[in-house]
Design a protein around this motif. Structure first.
Motif, short mmCIF file in Angstrom:
data_model
loop_
_atom_site.label_atom_id
_atom_site.label_comp_id
_atom_site.label_asym_id
_atom_site.label_seq_id
_atom_site.Cartn_x
_atom_site.Cartn_y
_atom_site.Cartn_z
N ALA A 87 0.81 -1.21 0.00
CA ALA A 87 0.00 0.00 0.00
C ALA A 87 0.85 1.26 0.00
CB ALA A 87 -0.94 0.00 1.20
N CYS A 88 1.93 1.30 0.81
CA CYS A 88 2.54 2.62 1.04
C CYS A 88 4.06 2.68 0.96
CB CYS A 88 2.08 3.16 2.39
SG CYS A 88 2.85 2.38 3.83
N ARG A 90 7.46 3.71 -0.35
CA ARG A 90 7.96 4.63 -1.38
C ARG A 90 9.14 4.05 -2.13
NH1 ARG A 90 12.48 7.83 -0.04
NH2 ARG A 90 13.07 7.77 2.16
N SER A 147 3.81 0.23 -5.64
CA SER A 147 3.00 0.51 -4.46
C SER A 147 1.88 1.48 -4.81
CB SER A 147 3.86 1.09 -3.33
OG SER A 147 4.17 2.44 -3.56
N GLU A 148 0.79 1.36 -4.07
CA GLU A 148 -0.35 2.25 -4.29
C GLU A 148 0.01 3.70 -4.00
OE1 GLU A 148 -5.11 2.41 -3.16
OE2 GLU A 148 -3.74 1.17 -1.96
N LEU A 149 0.86 3.92 -3.02
CA LEU A 149 1.28 5.28 -2.69
C LEU A 149 2.02 5.93 -3.85
CD1 LEU A 149 1.49 7.44 -0.38
CD2 LEU A 149 3.76 6.48 0.06
N LEU A 179 -4.74 2.17 2.43
CA LEU A 179 -3.91 3.36 2.18
C LEU A 179 -4.58 4.61 2.74
CD1 LEU A 179 -1.39 4.66 1.07
CD2 LEU A 179 -2.52 4.87 -1.15
N LEU A 189 -3.77 4.70 6.35
CA LEU A 189 -2.36 5.04 6.60
C LEU A 189 -2.09 6.53 6.35
CD1 LEU A 189 -0.81 1.88 4.92
CD2 LEU A 189 -0.73 2.41 7.36
N VAL A 190 -2.67 7.07 5.29
CA VAL A 190 -2.49 8.50 5.01
C VAL A 190 -3.19 9.34 6.08
CG1 VAL A 190 -3.00 10.36 3.39
CG2 VAL A 190 -2.16 8.17 2.54
N LEU A 234 5.53 7.86 4.39
CA LEU A 234 4.76 7.54 5.59
C LEU A 234 5.60 6.81 6.62
CD1 LEU A 234 1.34 6.43 4.03
CD2 LEU A 234 2.26 8.73 4.42
N ALA A 247 3.67 4.78 9.42
CA ALA A 247 3.10 3.54 8.89
C ALA A 247 3.58 2.30 9.64
CB ALA A 247 3.42 3.41 7.40
#
Length: 304
Positions: A50-51, A53, A58-60, A77, A80-81, A152, A156
């Motif tokens: 999900a997050c 970097r 990743s979705e992020l 996500l 998490l955000v 994150l 996260a």
């Protein structure tokens, strides 16, 4: 990474490497440790996808490539955000998820395990990062300003520890402690006398052994653990959002106890960034601050 360990290590414990640190779980029923480990690994894998970097898939990263347009993200996500933005709000921006570009500019552009030993070019310019308030989240609609890279990392891992501990306790009916490096969360019933934890950053640093009651959490932020160098300077991973540079190391480590790992980590990270103002920021939170000369300041009823 902080050496925050449960004591002792036995049949009730599993551990493995993840995210450049060590994941460790302890359960009150040794017969369930393998099942618990699988649940935690699945949760960490979901959070990573999900997050992270450091992953192009990743979705992020996808959301950050949206060119400033609103995108619909997964519930995970979004959670998490939201946690990262709440941490920024609670700390007046000391913990800010928009520091991703600054970290890349400093050379922290890959998983820390791959960064170690790598020489970072000195010619990278580092700019102050955009403000977290430019990131918009409405339920699952996320808007990241064009050119902003979210990181994150400050929240996260703590959220993952909280989520993993809660899931193990709920699904297996056991007491559990989940430690992801310096981030510790517990759920369910604690062992008699509480969870025994050693708090120490590096070998030879000051050490405290404390007992945590059921549901308690602990986080340690360090300016000495995740470090790397480039010609003429030594860098660490906790960025002051006001400058886009590593926070001045007034404190070598800050450890905070709370009833969620997210809250504990938010405070410990903000304390590193705030430097000399950290005691006022921490208030009555049970905290232990260690100076670069290894002097220890205990606040808020931290056990001595």
């Amino acid at each position: 990474m902080p050496l925050v360990e449960t004591l002792p290590i036995g049949a009730d414990t599993a551990q493995w490497s993840v995210w450049g640190t060590v994941a460790r779980i302890v359960v009150t029923d040794p017969a369930r440790v393998a099942e618990a480990a699988e649940l935690v690994k699945a949760e960490l894998a979901a959070v990573d996808l999900a997050c992270s970097r450091f992953r192009d898939d990743s979705e992020l990263r996808w959301a950050c490539r949206s060119g400033g347009t609103s995108v619909t993200v997964s519930p995970l996500l979004a959670h998490l955000v939201a946690a990262a933005l709440d941490a920024a709000r609670q700390t007046g921006g000391a913990v800010d998820p928009t520091v991703g570009a600054a970290l890349c500019g400093l050379g922290y552009d890959r998983d820390f395990a791959l960064l170690t030993g790598r020489e970072v070019a000195p010619a990278v310019r580092v700019f102050a990062t955009p403000d977290w308030r430019a990131v918009k989240l409405s339920v699952r609609e996320l808007t990241v300003p064009d050119g902003v890279l979210l990181d994150l990392g400050a929240t996260a891992k703590a959220v993952a520890a909280d989520r993993a501990a809660a899931e193990v306790a709920a699904k297996l009916g056991v007491g559990v402690l989940v430690a992801l490096g310096g981030d510790i969360a517990t759920a369910g019933m604690a062992p008699a006398g509480g969870w025994e934890v050693l708090v120490q950053d590096r070998p030879g640093d000051p050490a405290d052994t404390i007992r945590m009651p059921a549901g308690a959490a602990l986080a340690t932020s360090s300016t000495a653990g995740r470090t790397w160098g480039r010609p003429g300077e030594q860098l660490h991973h906790i960025v002051d959002p006001a400058t886009g540079r590593p926070a001045v190391p007034v404190w070598r480590t800050v450890s905070v106890a709370a009833y969620s790992c997210l809250r504990a980590n938010t405070l410990s990270t903000a304390a590193i960034v705030r430097g000399h103002a950290a005691p006022d920021l921490l208030g009555k939170a049970p905290s232990r601050l260690v100076t670069p000369s290894l002097d220890v300041l205990r606040l808020g009823g931290w056990p001595s």
